[in-house]
Design a protein around this motif. Structure first.
Motif, PDB file in Angstrom:
ATOM      1  N   ARG A  16      -3.807   6.137 -13.935  1.00  0.00           N
ATOM      2  CA  ARG A  16      -4.203   7.224 -13.027  1.00  0.00           C
ATOM      3  C   ARG A  16      -3.186   7.385 -11.905  1.00  0.00           C
ATOM      4  O   ARG A  16      -2.854   8.493 -11.504  1.00  0.00           O
ATOM      5  CB  ARG A  16      -5.595   6.925 -12.440  1.00  0.00           C
ATOM      6  N   ASP A  17      -2.665   6.262 -11.408  1.00  0.00           N
ATOM      7  CA  ASP A  17      -1.712   6.283 -10.298  1.00  0.00           C
ATOM      8  C   ASP A  17      -0.273   6.572 -10.752  1.00  0.00           C
ATOM      9  O   ASP A  17       0.648   6.563  -9.934  1.00  0.00           O
ATOM     10  CB  ASP A  17      -1.746   4.946  -9.541  1.00  0.00           C
ATOM     11  N   VAL A  63      11.031  -6.907  -2.626  1.00  0.00           N
ATOM     12  CA  VAL A  63      11.649  -7.189  -1.330  1.00  0.00           C
ATOM     13  C   VAL A  63      10.565  -7.423  -0.279  1.00  0.00           C
ATOM     14  O   VAL A  63      10.630  -8.381   0.497  1.00  0.00           O
ATOM     15  CB  VAL A  63      12.601  -6.041  -0.908  1.00  0.00           C
ATOM     16  N   LYS A  64       9.560  -6.567  -0.251  1.00  0.00           N
ATOM     17  CA  LYS A  64       8.485  -6.705   0.735  1.00  0.00           C
ATOM     18  C   LYS A  64       7.709  -7.997   0.542  1.00  0.00           C
ATOM     19  O   LYS A  64       7.338  -8.658   1.517  1.00  0.00           O
ATOM     20  CB  LYS A  64       7.534  -5.502   0.658  1.00  0.00           C
ATOM     21  N   ALA A  92       7.111   3.637 -11.336  1.00  0.00           N
ATOM     22  CA  ALA A  92       6.890   2.201 -11.126  1.00  0.00           C
ATOM     23  C   ALA A  92       8.217   1.449 -11.092  1.00  0.00           C
ATOM     24  O   ALA A  92       8.416   0.567 -10.247  1.00  0.00           O
ATOM     25  CB  ALA A  92       5.985   1.639 -12.208  1.00  0.00           C
ATOM     26  N   ARG A  93       9.113   1.780 -12.003  1.00  0.00           N
ATOM     27  CA  ARG A  93      10.423   1.104 -12.045  1.00  0.00           C
ATOM     28  C   ARG A  93      11.199   1.334 -10.752  1.00  0.00           C
ATOM     29  O   ARG A  93      11.889   0.442 -10.270  1.00  0.00           O
ATOM     30  CB  ARG A  93      11.244   1.619 -13.222  1.00  0.00           C
ATOM     31  N   LYS A 152       0.813  -1.219   0.000  1.00  0.00           N
ATOM     32  CA  LYS A 152       0.000   0.000   0.000  1.00  0.00           C
ATOM     33  C   LYS A 152       0.847   1.270   0.000  1.00  0.00           C
ATOM     34  O   LYS A 152       0.578   2.208  -0.749  1.00  0.00           O
ATOM     35  CB  LYS A 152      -0.943  -0.012   1.200  1.00  0.00           C
ATOM     36  N   SER A 153       1.897   1.293   0.800  1.00  0.00           N
ATOM     37  CA  SER A 153       2.733   2.488   0.901  1.00  0.00           C
ATOM     38  C   SER A 153       3.449   2.813  -0.415  1.00  0.00           C
ATOM     39  O   SER A 153       3.871   3.950  -0.637  1.00  0.00           O
ATOM     40  CB  SER A 153       3.761   2.331   2.022  1.00  0.00           C
ATOM     41  N   LEU A 154       3.574   1.824  -1.302  1.00  0.00           N
ATOM     42  CA  LEU A 154       4.221   2.030  -2.595  1.00  0.00           C
ATOM     43  C   LEU A 154       3.230   2.394  -3.694  1.00  0.00           C
ATOM     44  O   LEU A 154       3.622   2.647  -4.833  1.00  0.00           O
ATOM     45  CB  LEU A 154       4.993   0.772  -2.997  1.00  0.00           C
ATOM     46  N   GLY A 155       1.933   2.380  -3.342  1.00  0.00           N
ATOM     47  CA  GLY A 155       0.907   2.681  -4.333  1.00  0.00           C
ATOM     48  C   GLY A 155       0.594   1.513  -5.246  1.00  0.00           C
ATOM     49  O   GLY A 155       0.010   1.685  -6.305  1.00  0.00           O
ATOM     50  N   PHE A 156       0.972   0.306  -4.832  1.00  0.00           N
ATOM     51  CA  PHE A 156       0.711  -0.901  -5.612  1.00  0.00           C
ATOM     52  C   PHE A 156      -0.387  -1.714  -4.946  1.00  0.00           C
ATOM     53  O   PHE A 156      -0.451  -1.788  -3.720  1.00  0.00           O
ATOM     54  CB  PHE A 156       1.947  -1.811  -5.681  1.00  0.00           C
ATOM     55  N   GLY A 157      -1.201  -2.359  -5.761  1.00  0.00           N
ATOM     56  CA  GLY A 157      -2.110  -3.384  -5.280  1.00  0.00           C
ATOM     57  C   GLY A 157      -1.522  -4.722  -5.680  1.00  0.00           C
ATOM     58  O   GLY A 157      -0.720  -4.799  -6.616  1.00  0.00           O
TER      59      GLY A 157
END
Length: 151
Positions: free
Chosen positions: A80-81, A113-114, A104-105, A34-39
């Motif tokens: 959008r993100d 890693v997470k 994104a890259r 979530k903190s990276l803006g990824f689902g």
């Protein structure tokens, strides 16, 4: 109403247990990404684009094994993100070529890693051999399910 043995046994089937594990992994991964803006659903798309395995919506849908309308919605959110960008295909103006943005890259390695960390924590108490065997068994299961779905 009292559940009979047959009803309770269904809760111990591989399908049910794998589904429960998958949902738990998804919740864990969503929280970490979530903190990276990824689902979590973004990951197959991000990896496919990063590794050059796909660059059109159709190819991404095949790679991620989801329907085209679902992929279209996901790509709209990702654009959008600020995670992907689309450029018209010069050979076929009806299609767009999709690529990762620098944002994104930059974030993808940390996301990996997470996810590896979460997988490692979830596999505490398993030997390396057991983890390898689980991966092999799940791969075979997925192949069987794909075959059944395509019959």
């Amino acid at each position: 109403m009292q559940l009979g043995k047959t009803s309770l046994d269904v809760l111990s089937t591989p399908g049910h247990l794998i589904s429960m594990a998958a949902r738990a992994f998804a919740r864990l991964s969503e929280a970490r990404l979530k903190s990276l803006g990824f689902g979590i659903g973004y990951l197959p798309v991000l990896v496919a684009l990063e590794e050059g395995r796909a660059e059109t919506q159709r190819d991404l849908a095949r790679f991620a094994k989801i329907e085209q309308p679902s992929m279209a919605q996901m790509l709209v959110r990702m654009e959008r993100d600020g995670l992907i960008e689309r450029v018209p295909d010069l050979a076929d103006g009806r299609m767009s070529r999709i690529s990762l943005t620098d944002t994104a890259r930059t974030r993808l390695p940390e996301a990996c890693v997470k996810l590896f960390q979460g997988n490692g924590e979830a596999m505490v108490g398993f030997t390396d051999e057991e983890v390898a065997q689980l991966i092999t068994l799940l791969g075979r299961l997925i192949e069987n399910l794909d075959r059944l779905m395509n019959e």
